[in-house]
Design an enzyme around this catalytic site. Structure first.
Site, mmCIF file in Angstrom:
data_model
loop_
_atom_site.group_PDB
_atom_site.id
_atom_site.type_symbol
_atom_site.label_atom_id
_atom_site.label_comp_id
_atom_site.label_asym_id
_atom_site.label_seq_id
_atom_site.Cartn_x
_atom_site.Cartn_y
_atom_site.Cartn_z
ATOM 1 N N HIS A 5 -30.792 -18.892 -14.656
ATOM 2 C CA HIS A 5 -30.273 -17.732 -15.402
ATOM 3 C C HIS A 5 -29.172 -18.182 -16.357
ATOM 4 O O HIS A 5 -28.055 -18.484 -15.945
ATOM 5 C CB HIS A 5 -29.740 -16.654 -14.461
ATOM 6 N N HIS A 23 -27.732 -17.889 -20.798
ATOM 7 C CA HIS A 23 -27.830 -17.268 -22.133
ATOM 8 C C HIS A 23 -27.494 -18.332 -23.176
ATOM 9 O O HIS A 23 -26.348 -18.456 -23.599
ATOM 10 C CB HIS A 23 -26.886 -16.066 -22.246
ATOM 11 N N GLN A 52 -31.087 -7.010 -24.834
ATOM 12 C CA GLN A 52 -29.672 -6.861 -24.438
ATOM 13 C C GLN A 52 -29.156 -5.428 -24.608
ATOM 14 O O GLN A 52 -28.388 -4.931 -23.792
ATOM 15 C CB GLN A 52 -28.810 -7.817 -25.282
ATOM 16 N N HIS A 96 -32.565 -8.455 -15.872
ATOM 17 C CA HIS A 96 -31.191 -8.149 -15.481
ATOM 18 C C HIS A 96 -31.294 -6.806 -14.773
ATOM 19 O O HIS A 96 -31.694 -5.814 -15.393
ATOM 20 C CB HIS A 96 -30.301 -8.015 -16.706
ATOM 21 N N GLU A 149 -26.920 -4.625 -12.702
ATOM 22 C CA GLU A 149 -25.681 -5.396 -12.867
ATOM 23 C C GLU A 149 -24.543 -4.398 -13.053
ATOM 24 O O GLU A 149 -24.034 -4.177 -14.152
ATOM 25 C CB GLU A 149 -25.766 -6.362 -14.058
ATOM 26 N N ASP A 205 -25.469 -18.364 -15.785
ATOM 27 C CA ASP A 205 -25.364 -17.172 -16.638
ATOM 28 C C ASP A 205 -24.688 -17.463 -17.970
ATOM 29 O O ASP A 205 -25.270 -17.247 -19.027
ATOM 30 C CB ASP A 205 -24.657 -16.034 -15.880
ATOM 31 N N TRP A 254 -18.665 -13.471 -22.536
ATOM 32 C CA TRP A 254 -18.500 -12.974 -21.168
ATOM 33 C C TRP A 254 -17.702 -13.907 -20.276
ATOM 34 O O TRP A 254 -17.182 -13.502 -19.255
ATOM 35 C CB TRP A 254 -19.892 -12.727 -20.549
HETATM 36 FE FE FE2 Z 1 -27.324 -12.665 -17.747
#
Ligand code: FE2
Length: 428
Positions: free
Chosen positions: A57, A59, A152, A210, A213, A309, A315
Site C-alpha cells: 500500500h 502512493h 481519491q 481504501h 479509513e 502508505d 499526509w
Molecule cells: Fe492510502
C-alpha cells in the site's frame, strides 16, 4: 556450477547454516554444505537471508512532494487531501516520474522489490496514471510495481471519476481501487463498492479499496466489500486497506465480521505509521490509535499485511522506504510482542503482502525467483529490532545493491574497538 552461492545463511523459517545456490535467475538448491563452483560466493556469516520486502500500500504519485505547495499543519487526513488537490493541477509528468524513480532507487537499497501503489485517477489529464505507467516500465527489471486505479476524491462524489477509472484500467492499470467512506452518503459508498467489484469481476482484476479509513465505528463498508467478494466469486482477489473504523467498532459486530472476511478470502492491509498518526484526531483523552485488528484477523486465518502508505507527502513527512520500520510500528501499535507475533510482523511485510499482490515465484525456496535480501541480523525479530542494514539486495541472482555493515568504532579503554549492533544480544 551456480551463478551465485550464498553460504551459511539463516532463513526466516528458522533454518540455519544453509547454502543457497542460484542458477539462471532461480533458486536451484538449498542445503547445508552445498558443493559445486559458483560465479560469485557471498558468505552470509549466519545472518538472515529473506525474500525481498513487499509494500502492498503506497502512493507513489505523491511521494517526495512534501511541502508542495504547502505543509499539512493540522496533520488531518482531510487537510492532506486538500493539499494534494491544490498540488494536482501544478504537477508535470516529468516531476512525478522523477520523484517516483528517486523513490524506487531508495526502495531498492532497502530491499523493497515489490510495491503496490495507488494512483489518483480524479484528474482529466490522468497525468499520474501516465507517469506511473512509465515508471512501471522503467523499473520493471528490478521492482514489481502494481498500480491501483484510485478515485481519491470519490468514485461518485468526484465528477467524471466513473469514466476516468475505466480509462485508467484501459490504459493498463492493474487493480481496481475505491474510497467508499469518502462518498457523499453511506448508501453511495456501498453502491461504489458493488460497482467497483463488478468492474473487477468483468475485467478479471484484483480489488484494493481504501475502506473505512475513519474513526466512525458505523463505517461498515468492509461488510459490503466482503459480501460482494463472496457474491461475485472474487475470493482471494480482494483487499481492504486501512479498515481503521474496525478499531472502534462494537466487539460483537466484529466477532461476526471476521469469520465472514475469512470465508470470503478478503485480505486486510493496515498502514501503521499513517493510521496512528491520522486516526483519533477528534478525540481528547483517551485517544484511539486507529489501527485495524490485525492480531485477531490472523487468528481467523485472514491474510494480513502492513503497508507504508506515504513517504514525504501531504499526509506524512517522514519515512524511508523501510518496511522494517513499518513492521516495528505495527508490532508496537498492535501489541504484537510475543515471539510468534513478532515473526508475524515480519511476515506482514514479506510473505503476507506477496500473497495479496499475487506475486509469482516469491520466497527463498527451490524453484522460486532468486530475489533475496541479506540482512545484518540473526533472525526476523532482530531484523525488526535493529531495522537491520540491507547488506546485499539480490534480484534475479544478481546483486543490485550493497550497504556497508553498521558498526561503530569505539575509543574506550579495555573495551573492544568495533561494535557491531547485531552482535549485542542477551547474555546468560
Ligand atoms: Fe492510502
Amino acid at each position: 556450477m551456480f551463478d551465485l552461492k550464498l553460504t551459511n545463511a539463516t532463513l526466516p523459517d528458522g533454518r540455519t547454516g544453509v547454502d543457497i545456490g542460484v542458477s539462471g535467475g532461480l533458486v536451484t538448491a538449498i542445503e547445508a554444505d552445498l558443493g559445486g563452483e559458483a560465479g560469485e560466493v557471498i558468505d552470509a556469516g549466519g545472518q538472515l537471508v529473506s525474500p525481498p520486502f513487499v509494500d502492498c500500500h503506497f502512493h507513489m504519485d505523491a511521494t517526495l512532494s512534501l511541502g508542495l505547495p504547502r505543509f499539512n499543519e493540522s496533520g488531518l487526513l482531510l487537510e492532506g487531501i486538500q493539499i494534494w488537490g491544490e498540488l494536482k493541477p501544478l504537477l508535470t509528468q516529468e516531476a512525478v516520474v522523477d520523484r517516483a524513480l528517486a523513490y524506487c532507487d531508495l526502495a531498492v537499497s532497502q530491499g523493497l522489490l515489490a510495491i503496490r501503489t495507488h494512483v489518483d485517477i480524479c484528474d482529466d489529464r490522468l497525468l499520474g496514471v501516465e507517469a506511473l505507467l512509465e515508471v512501471k516500465r522503467r523499473v520493471a527489471p528490478y521492482i514489481d510495481l502494481q498500480l491501483v486505479a484510485f478515485p481519491q476524491d470519490g468514485y461518485y462524489r468526484s465528477p467524471g471519476a466513473v469514466d476516468l477509472l475505466d480509462r485508467a484500467l484501459d490504459m493498463g492499470v492493474d487493480v481496481v481501487g475505491g474510497i467508499p467512506h469518502f462518498e457523499r452518503t453511506m448508501a453511495d459508498g456501498a453502491a461504489s463498492v458493488t460497482a467497483l467489484c463488478q468492474i473487477a469481476e468483468k475485467r478479471g482484476l484484483l480489488v484494493d479499496l481504501h475502506c473505512d479509513e475513519t474513526d466512525d465505528p458505523l463505517s461498515r463498508h468492509i461488510e459490503t466489500l466482503t459480501y460482494e467478494t463472496q457474491r461475485l466469486g472474487l475470493n482471494g482477489r480482494v483487499a481492504g486497506s486501512h479498515l481503521t473504523s474496525m478499531h472502534s467498532m462494537d466487539n460483537y459486530y466484529v466477532s461476526k465480521l471476521l469469520p465472514l472476511m475469512a470465508e470470503a478470502g478478503v485480505a486486510a492491509i493496515a498502514n501503521p505509521n499513517i493510521n496512528i498518526g491520522i486516526q483519533g484526531r477528534h478525540d481528547t483523552y483517551p485517544k484511539r490509535r486507529g489501527m485495524t485488528r490485525i492480531p485477531e484477523m490472523l487468528t481467523y486465518g485472514i491474510t494480513a499485511a502492513f503497508g507504508q502508505d506515504c513517504m514525504m507527502d501531504p499526509w506524512y513527512s517522514l519515512g524511508q522506504a523501510d518496511m522494517l520500520e513499518v513492521a516495528s510500528m505495527g508490532l508496537h501499535v498492535a501489541q504484537m510482542t510475543s515471539r510468534n507475533a513478532m515473526r508475524q510482523c515480519f511476515a506482514a511485510v514479506t510473505t503476507g503482502p506477496a500473497e495479496i499482490l499475487h506475486l509469482d515465484g516469491y520466497g527463498v525456496e527451490v524453484g522460486c525467483k532468486a530475489d533475496m535480501v541479506l540482512l545484518q541480523a540473526a533472525d526476523p525479530i532482530e531484523a525488526i529490532r535493529l531495522k537491520a542494514t540491507r547488506l546485499a539486495v539480490i534480484k534475479g541472482g544478481k546483486v543490485i545493491s550493497r550497504t556497508a555493515p553498521r558498526q561503530s568504532k569505539l575509543s574506550l579503554t579495555g573495551r573492544p574497538e568495533i561494535l557491531d549492533p547485531a552482535k549485542v544480544g542477551p547474555r546468560l
